[in-house]
Write an enzyme that holds these catalytic residues in place. Sequence first.
Site, PDB file in Angstrom:
ATOM      1  N   THR A  41       3.246  23.736  10.888  1.00 15.82           N
ATOM      2  CA  THR A  41       4.382  23.027  10.348  1.00 15.82           C
ATOM      3  C   THR A  41       4.092  22.762   8.600  1.00 15.82           C
ATOM      4  O   THR A  41       4.936  22.918   7.774  1.00 15.82           O
ATOM      5  CB  THR A  41       4.646  21.670  10.894  1.00 15.82           C
ATOM      6  OG1 THR A  41       4.803  22.153  12.217  1.00 15.82           O
ATOM      7  CG2 THR A  41       5.655  20.882  10.194  1.00 15.82           C
ATOM      8  N   ALA A 177      13.733   5.445   7.160  1.00 17.78           N
ATOM      9  CA  ALA A 177      13.183   5.297   5.997  1.00 17.78           C
ATOM     10  C   ALA A 177      11.496   5.604   5.862  1.00 17.78           C
ATOM     11  O   ALA A 177      11.005   4.651   5.358  1.00 17.78           O
ATOM     12  CB  ALA A 177      13.514   3.993   5.196  1.00 17.78           C
ATOM     13  N   HIS A 441     -11.058   6.999 -20.553  1.00 18.40           N
ATOM     14  CA  HIS A 441     -10.074   6.417 -21.400  1.00 18.40           C
ATOM     15  C   HIS A 441      -9.299   7.363 -22.365  1.00 18.40           C
ATOM     16  O   HIS A 441     -10.292   7.927 -22.828  1.00 18.40           O
ATOM     17  CB  HIS A 441     -10.390   5.025 -22.201  1.00 18.40           C
ATOM     18  CG  HIS A 441      -9.347   4.678 -22.904  1.00 18.40           C
ATOM     19  ND1 HIS A 441      -8.236   3.642 -22.400  1.00 18.40           N
ATOM     20  CD2 HIS A 441      -9.063   4.693 -24.276  1.00 18.40           C
ATOM     21  CE1 HIS A 441      -7.319   3.531 -23.330  1.00 18.40           C
ATOM     22  NE2 HIS A 441      -7.720   4.017 -24.320  1.00 18.40           N
TER      23      HIS A 441
HETATM   24  P1  NAI Z   1       8.258   7.814  10.456  1.00 18.64           P
HETATM   25  O1  NAI Z   1       7.751   7.488  11.734  1.00 18.64           O
HETATM   26  O2  NAI Z   1       7.522   7.828   9.234  1.00 18.64           O
HETATM   27  O3  NAI Z   1       9.661   7.032   9.864  1.00 18.64           O
HETATM   28  C1  NAI Z   1      10.682   6.895  10.755  1.00 18.64           C
HETATM   29  C2  NAI Z   1      11.489   5.952  10.345  1.00 18.64           C
HETATM   30  O4  NAI Z   1      12.812   6.211  11.270  1.00 18.64           O
HETATM   31  C3  NAI Z   1      10.959   4.611  11.001  1.00 18.64           C
HETATM   32  O5  NAI Z   1      11.060   3.748   9.693  1.00 18.64           O
HETATM   33  C4  NAI Z   1      11.846   4.007  12.016  1.00 18.64           C
HETATM   34  O6  NAI Z   1      12.202   2.660  11.853  1.00 18.64           O
HETATM   35  C5  NAI Z   1      13.353   4.603  11.659  1.00 18.64           C
HETATM   36  N1  NAI Z   1      13.969   4.663  12.900  1.00 18.64           N
HETATM   37  C6  NAI Z   1      13.790   5.173  14.089  1.00 18.64           C
HETATM   38  N2  NAI Z   1      15.042   5.072  14.964  1.00 18.64           N
HETATM   39  C7  NAI Z   1      15.979   4.872  14.056  1.00 18.64           C
HETATM   40  C8  NAI Z   1      17.466   4.556  14.229  1.00 18.64           C
HETATM   41  N3  NAI Z   1      17.927   4.870  15.615  1.00 18.64           N
HETATM   42  N4  NAI Z   1      18.110   4.119  13.206  1.00 18.64           N
HETATM   43  C9  NAI Z   1      17.592   4.025  12.243  1.00 18.64           C
HETATM   44  N5  NAI Z   1      16.353   4.263  11.810  1.00 18.64           N
HETATM   45  C10 NAI Z   1      15.221   4.861  12.855  1.00 18.64           C
HETATM   46  O7  NAI Z   1       8.857   9.386  10.696  1.00 18.64           O
HETATM   47  P2  NAI Z   1       9.224  10.550   9.589  1.00 18.64           P
HETATM   48  O8  NAI Z   1       9.278  10.115   8.262  1.00 18.64           O
HETATM   49  O9  NAI Z   1      10.324  11.420  10.572  1.00 18.64           O
HETATM   50  O10 NAI Z   1       7.754  11.427   9.556  1.00 18.64           O
HETATM   51  C11 NAI Z   1       7.105  11.786  10.944  1.00 18.64           C
HETATM   52  C12 NAI Z   1       5.681  12.220  10.649  1.00 18.64           C
HETATM   53  O11 NAI Z   1       5.359  13.127   9.718  1.00 18.64           O
HETATM   54  C13 NAI Z   1       5.054  10.902  10.301  1.00 18.64           C
HETATM   55  O12 NAI Z   1       4.113  10.423  10.988  1.00 18.64           O
HETATM   56  C14 NAI Z   1       4.595  11.188   8.808  1.00 18.64           C
HETATM   57  O13 NAI Z   1       3.715  10.666   8.467  1.00 18.64           O
HETATM   58  C15 NAI Z   1       4.389  12.832   8.632  1.00 18.64           C
HETATM   59  N6  NAI Z   1       4.625  13.012   7.319  1.00 18.64           N
HETATM   60  C16 NAI Z   1       3.813  12.838   6.359  1.00 18.64           C
HETATM   61  C17 NAI Z   1       4.158  13.149   4.989  1.00 18.64           C
HETATM   62  C18 NAI Z   1       3.241  12.693   3.919  1.00 18.64           C
HETATM   63  O14 NAI Z   1       2.054  12.461   4.437  1.00 18.64           O
HETATM   64  N7  NAI Z   1       3.543  12.818   2.709  1.00 18.64           N
HETATM   65  C19 NAI Z   1       5.261  13.709   4.862  1.00 18.64           C
HETATM   66  C20 NAI Z   1       6.130  13.968   5.959  1.00 18.64           C
HETATM   67  C21 NAI Z   1       5.830  13.790   7.322  1.00 18.64           C
END
Ligand code: NAI
Length: 462
Positions: A41, A177, A441
């Site tokens: 992925t 978010a 710096h």
């Molecule tokens: P996430 O778990 O970070 O966030 C999901 C959000 O959706 C939460 O804030 C939750 O409260 C909200 N939510 C859940 N059900 C809902 C509803 N019915 N209505 C409204 N809000 C709702 O999940 P995300 O962003 O999908 O990421 C998935 C995984 O991928 C995470 O573990 C993340 O760490 C990883 N990831 C990491 C990245 C990075 O390190 N830069 C980039 C992309 C993904």
Amino acid sequence: MASFDVIVIGAGPGGYVCAIHCAQLGLKVGVVEGRDTLGGTCLNVGCIPSKALLNSTHHLHEVHENFEKMGLMGANPTVDWSKMQAYKQDVVDGNTKGIEFLFKKNKVTWLKGWGSIPEAGKVKVGDEIHEAKNIVIATGSVPASLKGVEVDEKTVVTSTGALALEKIPESMVVIGAGVIGLEMGSVYSRLGAKVTVVEYLDKILPGIDGDTVKTFHKILSKQGLEFVMGAAVQGTEVKDGKATVTYKLNKDGSEASITADTVLVATGRKPYTEGLGLEALGVEMLPRGMVKVDDHFQTAAKGIYAIGDAIPGPMLAHKAEDEGMAVAEILAGKHGHVNYGVIPGVVYTTPEVASVGQTEEMLKEEGRAYKVGKFPFMGNARAKAVFQAEGFVKILADKETDRILGCHIIGPGAGDLIHEVCVAMEFGASAQDLALTCHAHPTYSEAVREAALACGDGAIHA
Ligand code: NAI
């Protein structure tokens, strides 16, 4: 049929790193991967393509916001979406081919196809059955589904569809978010879409330091992202190529809806462990398809190990990589270990957000006496020169011993800056150790040193 010391199932960052390290340690290793390209992925439809789009749209934002301020007049680039997509694909291809090269270089065999484990010590790929002394499950995760929301990867998309939309939407609703929602929301907002993020909780980025998140929320709002907080999405309905998202506000139970060209569902991911035949082998499973492992990443079935998104912990590529390295060491008879206290997390927006270790909320809950050293990028000459002085570096240290317990950064290059604190924490350093280290710096990293100074007698430039 072939025989291996180790067969790894899945060639994402966890699996491919594990395989290469097994080979480095003298083990004969095969990797089962059903995609046409290696990298899982992360490389194909996650970290890497999203960073390409974040990069090009960051530059677009710079042109619009800052070029004239720097005396660069008259620039007004138009967006060629198919060319931007081609650039993204080039970045992906370069990286996935790079892994193929590394497999050849290290004599790792790619077993092409989808794998399952018919019995202990055997892995089935297509019609062939291979033998393995040990098996490592590194099958990663897939987007979690949300009740009432049907994904078609056109109008209602997951992160995979969001990376390859046919055209730039005029409006987008992001459900959730979290990291995916904010990174991809930023991409489309910078491309001109009106982006509304609907989040169930009262704050964005669950689990990240509250102070940092508050500042980040303000910055994103200033950049044009709109937020509906405390709203539980009930469902989506697609009509005439547009989607309507219905949500219920937690505070009073009232319902409302928004209609947009595209809806991105980013409400988390779940382990991808179906179809491997794990239960029949006696592997103990946790809820949502997660695999239970012991301290050595071994499942309840001897000789079957699991790493990465398939087991508990943050779903991060680098956490999976570290576990892959550790399992390789263990299988080679060495001592593999992962320090879960020092796993950084980064959000690759502009500005970047990075964190490691404990948050203030965690320390308060623990009842631990701590001190805070905070330094605003406003006092950092380099950040001011690039118009990114809104954030800060915050170091949390033990009140008595001065040992660093956590660090939270919002600002330019935060995702790279965090690593000097990671190294410091690995060595059990105090804030003073960091403060006594000479920093060049003018660099952004001076802000880290200043935050460390602020844990003691005080920062100089604040
Ligand atoms: P996430 O778990 O970070 O966030 C999901 C959000 O959706 C939460 O804030 C939750 O409260 C909200 N939510 C859940 N059900 C809902 C509803 N019915 N209505 C409204 N809000 C709702 O999940 P995300 O962003 O999908 O990421 C998935 C995984 O991928 C995470 O573990 C993340 O760490 C990883 N990831 C990491 C990245 C990075 O390190 N830069 C980039 C992309 C993904």
